[in-house]
Design a protein around this motif. Structure first.
Motif, PDB file in Angstrom:
ATOM      1  N   GLY A  43      -4.916  -2.256   4.195  1.00  0.00           N
ATOM      2  CA  GLY A  43      -6.318  -2.345   3.813  1.00  0.00           C
ATOM      3  C   GLY A  43      -6.765  -3.778   3.611  1.00  0.00           C
ATOM      4  N   VAL A  64      -7.843   2.817  -5.914  1.00  0.00           N
ATOM      5  CA  VAL A  64      -6.990   3.523  -4.952  1.00  0.00           C
ATOM      6  C   VAL A  64      -7.282   3.030  -3.535  1.00  0.00           C
ATOM      7  CG1 VAL A  64      -6.296   5.766  -4.051  1.00  0.00           C
ATOM      8  CG2 VAL A  64      -6.870   5.519  -6.465  1.00  0.00           C
ATOM      9  N   ARG A  65      -8.551   2.828  -3.200  1.00  0.00           N
ATOM     10  CA  ARG A  65      -8.875   2.271  -1.876  1.00  0.00           C
ATOM     11  C   ARG A  65      -8.171   0.939  -1.661  1.00  0.00           C
ATOM     12  NH1 ARG A  65     -14.279   3.229  -3.206  1.00  0.00           N
ATOM     13  NH2 ARG A  65     -14.667   0.975  -3.109  1.00  0.00           N
ATOM     14  N   GLN A  66      -8.064   0.152  -2.714  1.00  0.00           N
ATOM     15  CA  GLN A  66      -7.405  -1.141  -2.594  1.00  0.00           C
ATOM     16  C   GLN A  66      -5.905  -1.005  -2.337  1.00  0.00           C
ATOM     17  OE1 GLN A  66      -8.770  -2.782  -6.340  1.00  0.00           O
ATOM     18  NE2 GLN A  66     -10.336  -4.007  -5.318  1.00  0.00           N
ATOM     19  N   GLY A  95       0.806  -1.204   0.000  1.00  0.00           N
ATOM     20  CA  GLY A  95       0.000   0.000   0.000  1.00  0.00           C
ATOM     21  C   GLY A  95       0.843   1.259   0.000  1.00  0.00           C
ATOM     22  N   THR A  96       0.175   2.379  -0.036  1.00  0.00           N
ATOM     23  CA  THR A  96       0.878   3.651  -0.011  1.00  0.00           C
ATOM     24  C   THR A  96       0.113   4.650   0.852  1.00  0.00           C
ATOM     25  OG1 THR A  96       1.635   5.546  -1.327  1.00  0.00           O
ATOM     26  CG2 THR A  96      -0.246   4.320  -2.180  1.00  0.00           C
ATOM     27  N   TRP A  97       0.859   5.486   1.536  1.00  0.00           N
ATOM     28  CA  TRP A  97       0.300   6.495   2.437  1.00  0.00           C
ATOM     29  C   TRP A  97      -0.660   7.418   1.689  1.00  0.00           C
ATOM     30  CZ3 TRP A  97       0.115  11.723   3.447  1.00  0.00           C
ATOM     31  CH2 TRP A  97      -0.048  12.111   4.779  1.00  0.00           C
ATOM     32  N   ARG A 125      -4.638   1.177  -0.146  1.00  0.00           N
ATOM     33  CA  ARG A 125      -4.407   1.764   1.171  1.00  0.00           C
ATOM     34  C   ARG A 125      -3.592   0.811   2.039  1.00  0.00           C
ATOM     35  NH1 ARG A 125     -10.448   4.356   2.256  1.00  0.00           N
ATOM     36  NH2 ARG A 125     -10.219   6.061   0.738  1.00  0.00           N
ATOM     37  N   ARG A 126      -2.716   1.364   2.824  1.00  0.00           N
ATOM     38  CA  ARG A 126      -1.852   0.557   3.681  1.00  0.00           C
ATOM     39  C   ARG A 126      -2.689  -0.220   4.691  1.00  0.00           C
ATOM     40  NH1 ARG A 126       2.750   3.367   6.529  1.00  0.00           N
ATOM     41  NH2 ARG A 126       3.710   1.315   6.367  1.00  0.00           N
ATOM     42  N   ALA A 186      -2.765   6.834  -0.636  1.00  0.00           N
ATOM     43  CA  ALA A 186      -4.045   6.266  -1.064  1.00  0.00           C
ATOM     44  C   ALA A 186      -5.206   6.702  -0.179  1.00  0.00           C
ATOM     45  CB  ALA A 186      -3.959   4.745  -1.104  1.00  0.00           C
ATOM     46  N   ARG A 187      -4.928   7.240   1.000  1.00  0.00           N
ATOM     47  CA  ARG A 187      -6.000   7.670   1.895  1.00  0.00           C
ATOM     48  C   ARG A 187      -6.775   8.875   1.347  1.00  0.00           C
ATOM     49  NH1 ARG A 187      -2.720   8.965   7.106  1.00  0.00           N
ATOM     50  NH2 ARG A 187      -1.529   7.197   6.299  1.00  0.00           N
ATOM     51  N   SER A 222      -8.077   9.356  -1.720  1.00  0.00           N
ATOM     52  CA  SER A 222      -8.995   9.114  -2.837  1.00  0.00           C
ATOM     53  C   SER A 222      -9.975   8.007  -2.477  1.00  0.00           C
ATOM     54  CB  SER A 222      -8.217   8.727  -4.100  1.00  0.00           C
ATOM     55  OG  SER A 222      -9.108   8.357  -5.144  1.00  0.00           O
TER      56      SER A 222
END
Length: 299
Positions: free
Chosen positions: A230, A223-225, A211-213, A227-228, A215-216, A218
């Motif tokens: 997630g 993009v939700r997928q 994940g990536t910081w 999220r760190r 992504a929170r 959007s």
């Protein structure tokens, strides 16, 4: 669809620029020039904000932390690279370099499938396609559509490209994936039980494996997928068998302004390769990365 969206964005920017200059130039020439620069190069400020957040988020990451000079150089390089990708190759040149499905004489016999990331299309890979075609190596660049759909929905597109590359060469291809494309490749491995046996290697460049910081910010499904920690990423990891990461080569950087903290682009057990001071898009076209990956594709 991505090309149309980016052409529409370009049209909006040009219309805004024309309207601003028509109104402001006769009245306040200096203000008109400042506003024009903001319209044309405002994206650089966004990149700067991403780089600042990245540098902050990397403070506790295991990867070597970048110096401020490295961050500035990475920002400058990304500010120069982004228009070439998002205002030229993808909206206007997406089909300028065709796939190659017949290997040339003396060319490496194994094919290469190129998988782009979020808000990109096959035009992203034009320099890679040109390099692969120049040496006669079979290459296919996919379009992941729709651009805001679920990552699992891209698996069929990747599978079709792998089958085409294999039919052209008789050998399992190498997958080269940038950013979200690395997760799409893992989703493909999950969707087809025999997929791991049908690919020689998967190379990821700046892929948000954990994940990536960013992504929170959007709500788009793909993009939700990303999220760190997630649920989608947890389910993906739970499905992967032990030793799966050995199939991967993962390139990552301490100046990746989109996928951070830096080590989120690595996989335990993979061949993780660190490159210092290179931003997200620029990493895919850095000479060291391109040379090493193209050599790996030819091995």
């Amino acid at each position: 669809m991505t090309a149309r969206l980016q052409r529409a964005l370009m049209a909006v920017l040009l219309a805004a620029l024309a309207a601003w200059l028509a109104w402001a130039l006769p009245r306040w020439p200096l203000l008109a020039a400042a506003g024009a620069l903001l319209i044309l190069f405002g994206y650089a400020a966004v990149l700067g904000a991403e780089c600042a957040l990245m540098h902050w988020a990397n403070r506790g990451d295991p990867a070597p932390r970048a110096s401020l000079a490295q961050v500035l150089r990475a920002w400058w390089g990304e500010a120069g690279m982004s228009p070439r990708v998002f205002y030229w190759r993808q909206p206007l040149r997406a089909n300028a370099v065709p796939d190659l499905l017949s290997p040339g004489p003396g060319a490496p016999q194994r094919g290469v499938v190129l998988v782009h990331g979020y808000l990109c299309n096959r035009g992203f890979w034009n320099p890679w396609l040109q390099a692969l075609r120049a040496r006669g190596q079979v290459c296919i660049a996919v379009n992941l559509e729709p651009p805001f759909g679920p990552i699992d929905g891209y698996a069929a597109t990747i599978d079709a490209a792998v089958r085409r590359a294999t039919a052209a060469t008789g050998l399992p291809p190498v997958l080269v994936c940038h950013s979200m494309g690395g997760l799409a490749a893992r989703a493909w491995l999950r969707a087809w039980p025999d997929a791991a046996a049908r690919v020689r290697r998967i190379v990821t460049i700046g892929a948000p494996h954990h994940g990536t910081w960013l992504a929170r910010f959007s709500g788009r499904e793909n993009v939700r997928q990303m999220r760190r920690r997630g649920p989608w990423l947890r389910a993906l990891r739970a499905h992967e068998p032990a030793g799966r990461a050995a199939l991967f080569t993962c390139w990552y950087s301490n100046c990746d302004n989109v996928v951070f903290p830096a080590s989120t682009a690595t996989l335990a057990g993979a061949d993780n390769r660190f490159i210092a001071g290179v931003a997200h898009v620029g990493m895919a076209f850095h000479p060291q990365v391109m040379r090493a990956v193209l050599d790996e594709c030819a091995a």
